[in-house]
Design an enzyme around this catalytic site. Structure first.
Site, PDB file in Angstrom:
ATOM      1  N   GLN A 161      -9.573  -6.638  -3.206  1.00 16.85           N
ATOM      2  CA  GLN A 161      -9.938  -7.249  -4.480  1.00 16.85           C
ATOM      3  C   GLN A 161      -8.752  -7.922  -5.131  1.00 16.85           C
ATOM      4  O   GLN A 161      -7.604  -7.791  -4.690  1.00 16.85           O
ATOM      5  CB  GLN A 161     -10.518  -6.183  -5.416  1.00 16.85           C
ATOM      6  CG  GLN A 161      -9.603  -5.000  -5.628  1.00 16.85           C
ATOM      7  CD  GLN A 161     -10.275  -3.843  -6.349  1.00 16.85           C
ATOM      8  OE1 GLN A 161      -9.846  -3.477  -7.444  1.00 16.85           O
ATOM      9  NE2 GLN A 161     -11.312  -3.273  -5.736  1.00 16.85           N
ATOM     10  N   HIS A 220      -7.577  -9.343  -9.390  1.00 13.22           N
ATOM     11  CA  HIS A 220      -7.913  -9.459 -10.805  1.00 13.22           C
ATOM     12  C   HIS A 220      -7.389 -10.789 -11.331  1.00 13.22           C
ATOM     13  O   HIS A 220      -6.277 -11.211 -10.997  1.00 13.22           O
ATOM     14  CB  HIS A 220      -7.287  -8.317 -11.609  1.00 13.22           C
ATOM     15  CG  HIS A 220      -7.621  -6.956 -11.085  1.00 13.22           C
ATOM     16  ND1 HIS A 220      -8.914  -6.513 -10.923  1.00 13.22           N
ATOM     17  CD2 HIS A 220      -6.823  -5.936 -10.679  1.00 13.22           C
ATOM     18  CE1 HIS A 220      -8.897  -5.275 -10.450  1.00 13.22           C
ATOM     19  NE2 HIS A 220      -7.642  -4.912 -10.294  1.00 13.22           N
ATOM     20  N   GLU A 274      -1.710  -4.329 -13.583  1.00 16.46           N
ATOM     21  CA  GLU A 274      -1.774  -2.870 -13.502  1.00 16.46           C
ATOM     22  C   GLU A 274      -0.576  -2.305 -12.746  1.00 16.46           C
ATOM     23  O   GLU A 274       0.143  -3.018 -12.052  1.00 16.46           O
ATOM     24  CB  GLU A 274      -3.075  -2.426 -12.836  1.00 16.46           C
ATOM     25  CG  GLU A 274      -3.270  -2.960 -11.435  1.00 16.46           C
ATOM     26  CD  GLU A 274      -4.696  -2.810 -10.947  1.00 16.46           C
ATOM     27  OE1 GLU A 274      -5.633  -2.743 -11.759  1.00 16.46           O
ATOM     28  OE2 GLU A 274      -4.882  -2.781  -9.714  1.00 16.46           O
ATOM     29  N   HIS A 328      -5.067  -6.827  -3.409  1.00 16.35           N
ATOM     30  CA  HIS A 328      -4.696  -5.421  -3.255  1.00 16.35           C
ATOM     31  C   HIS A 328      -5.918  -4.576  -2.892  1.00 16.35           C
ATOM     32  O   HIS A 328      -7.059  -4.984  -3.092  1.00 16.35           O
ATOM     33  CB  HIS A 328      -4.071  -4.879  -4.543  1.00 16.35           C
ATOM     34  CG  HIS A 328      -4.978  -4.928  -5.735  1.00 16.35           C
ATOM     35  ND1 HIS A 328      -5.161  -6.070  -6.488  1.00 16.35           N
ATOM     36  CD2 HIS A 328      -5.762  -3.976  -6.309  1.00 16.35           C
ATOM     37  CE1 HIS A 328      -6.018  -5.819  -7.480  1.00 16.35           C
ATOM     38  NE2 HIS A 328      -6.397  -4.557  -7.380  1.00 16.35           N
ATOM     39  N   ARG A 356     -14.252  -8.694  -5.960  1.00 18.04           N
ATOM     40  CA  ARG A 356     -14.220  -8.170  -4.595  1.00 18.04           C
ATOM     41  C   ARG A 356     -14.255  -9.330  -3.607  1.00 18.04           C
ATOM     42  O   ARG A 356     -15.050 -10.250  -3.741  1.00 18.04           O
ATOM     43  CB  ARG A 356     -15.429  -7.265  -4.332  1.00 18.04           C
ATOM     44  CG  ARG A 356     -15.453  -5.961  -5.093  1.00 18.04           C
ATOM     45  CD  ARG A 356     -16.512  -5.036  -4.494  1.00 18.04           C
ATOM     46  NE  ARG A 356     -16.890  -3.989  -5.422  1.00 18.04           N
ATOM     47  CZ  ARG A 356     -18.015  -3.961  -6.124  1.00 18.04           C
ATOM     48  NH1 ARG A 356     -18.891  -4.936  -5.988  1.00 18.04           N
ATOM     49  NH2 ARG A 356     -18.272  -2.971  -6.949  1.00 18.04           N
TER      50      ARG A 356
END
Length: 316
Positions: A92, A94, A111, A169, A189
């Site tokens: 996936q 972001h 993150e 990642h 995804r």
């Protein structure tokens, strides 16, 4: 109140395991138990105070409890999770704030992962081995050869990964992490190993959006903490990662340590192992492995007494 012990929302994604319940004391009937959102003001998985009030509602009524440094954000900036990947999580990416606000009407997601535990030989996917073109990326997605060019990294307990928005990642099987991230639930995804959801249908992919936001380069951050351990009263402190959205330190303690939650920011304490007593004035709270505590901004000096490891998150 200065010390708020939080109850998480939990998720039963199909790749999850059982260690959050058995090893970290997370109370949930979900099986599998994949995630516990231990510090969250996100509507998709809020955290709760002991009286059942959502943390988000408490902070809306008491905005000073988040701290003045949070005022630069339109919403509470941080979301912290435990993630137990018994099996591989989907590959996936972001999006950035700009892309996510335009297309999803919420923020993007940068993150940090801290490897709390992992099976021998466990690996995760972190960017690419080498830079590839958009054309190659699209072709490899189409013919299921993407894994030939991804950067697979062996992991060990205590490793740190900083994952900026746009970084491809995936958490591999047998890994349990503490994730500190932007307050967002936007995920695209790309590949999910052909798995199906509870409805018997393949889980949704977001390939076209992923093509637009993925950085097709190797990761630029090392898999180590940002700082070296430094001695503090009652133990040592290590800066894991500091960025515009969060500041994260690991505290390895044995004794009594004085910490401070000033007017600028709350302190989030996530206990990875051991047992502690947190005291602020006349308030006291016991904290064990798996517990998440929110120390309100303006509390001032407070003490943490015990032996074990704590992840401390604040805003700077």
């Amino acid at each position: 109140m200065s010390i708020l012990k939080l109850t998480p929302s939990c998720k039963d994604y199909l790749w999850g395991g059982s260690r959050l319940r058995t090893d970290f004391g997370v109370q949930s009937d979900l099986n599998p138990l994949a995630e516990a959102w231990v510090l969250s003001c996100h509507p998709d998985g809020p955290s709760y105070l002991p009286d059942g009030t959502m943390l988000a509602d408490y902070l809306a009524a008491h905005p000073e409890a988040a701290g003045t440094d949070c005022k630069k954000f339109e919403m509470f900036p941080v979301l912290t999770k435990f993630i137990d990947a018994k099996n591989n999580i989907s590959i996936q990416v972001h999006p950035s704030n700009e892309y996510a606000l335009e297309h999803e009407h919420q923020y993007g997601k940068t993150e940090m992962w801290y490897i709390v535990d992992c099976d021998p030989g466990a690996e995760l996917l972190y960017g690419f081995k080498h830079e590839i073109s958009k054309e190659e990326f699209a072709e490899r997605i189409a013919n299921n050869t993407l894994l030939e060019v991804t950067n697979n990294v062996p992991v060990h307990k205590g490793d740190v990964f900083f994952i900026e928005s746009g970084t491809l990642h995936a958490i591999g099987k047998g890994i349990l992490i503490a994730e500190i991230q932007q307050n967002s639930n936007t995920t695209y995804r790309i590949y999910d190993y052909g798995r199906v959801g509870k409805d018997g249908k393949p889980r949704e992919l977001h390939v076209e959006k992923a093509k637009e936001v993925t950085n097709l380069v190797p990761p630029k951050y090392p898999t180590t903490a940002q700082g070296a351990p430094t001695a503090i009263e009652g133990g040592k402190e290590t800066l894991l990662r500091s960025c515009e959205y969060f500041n994260v330190n690991k505290l390895e303690l044995d004794g009594t340590t004085k910490l401070t939650a000033g007017e600028g920011s709350f302190n989030s304490l996530l206990v990875l192992d051991g047992a502690f007593e947190i005291a602020a004035g006349s308030e006291k709270s016991a904290a064990k492995k798996g517990d998440s505590l929110f120390i309100t901004a303006g509390t001032g000096e407070y003490t943490v007494t015990g032996k074990g490891t704590i992840i401390l998150t604040d805003i700077i």
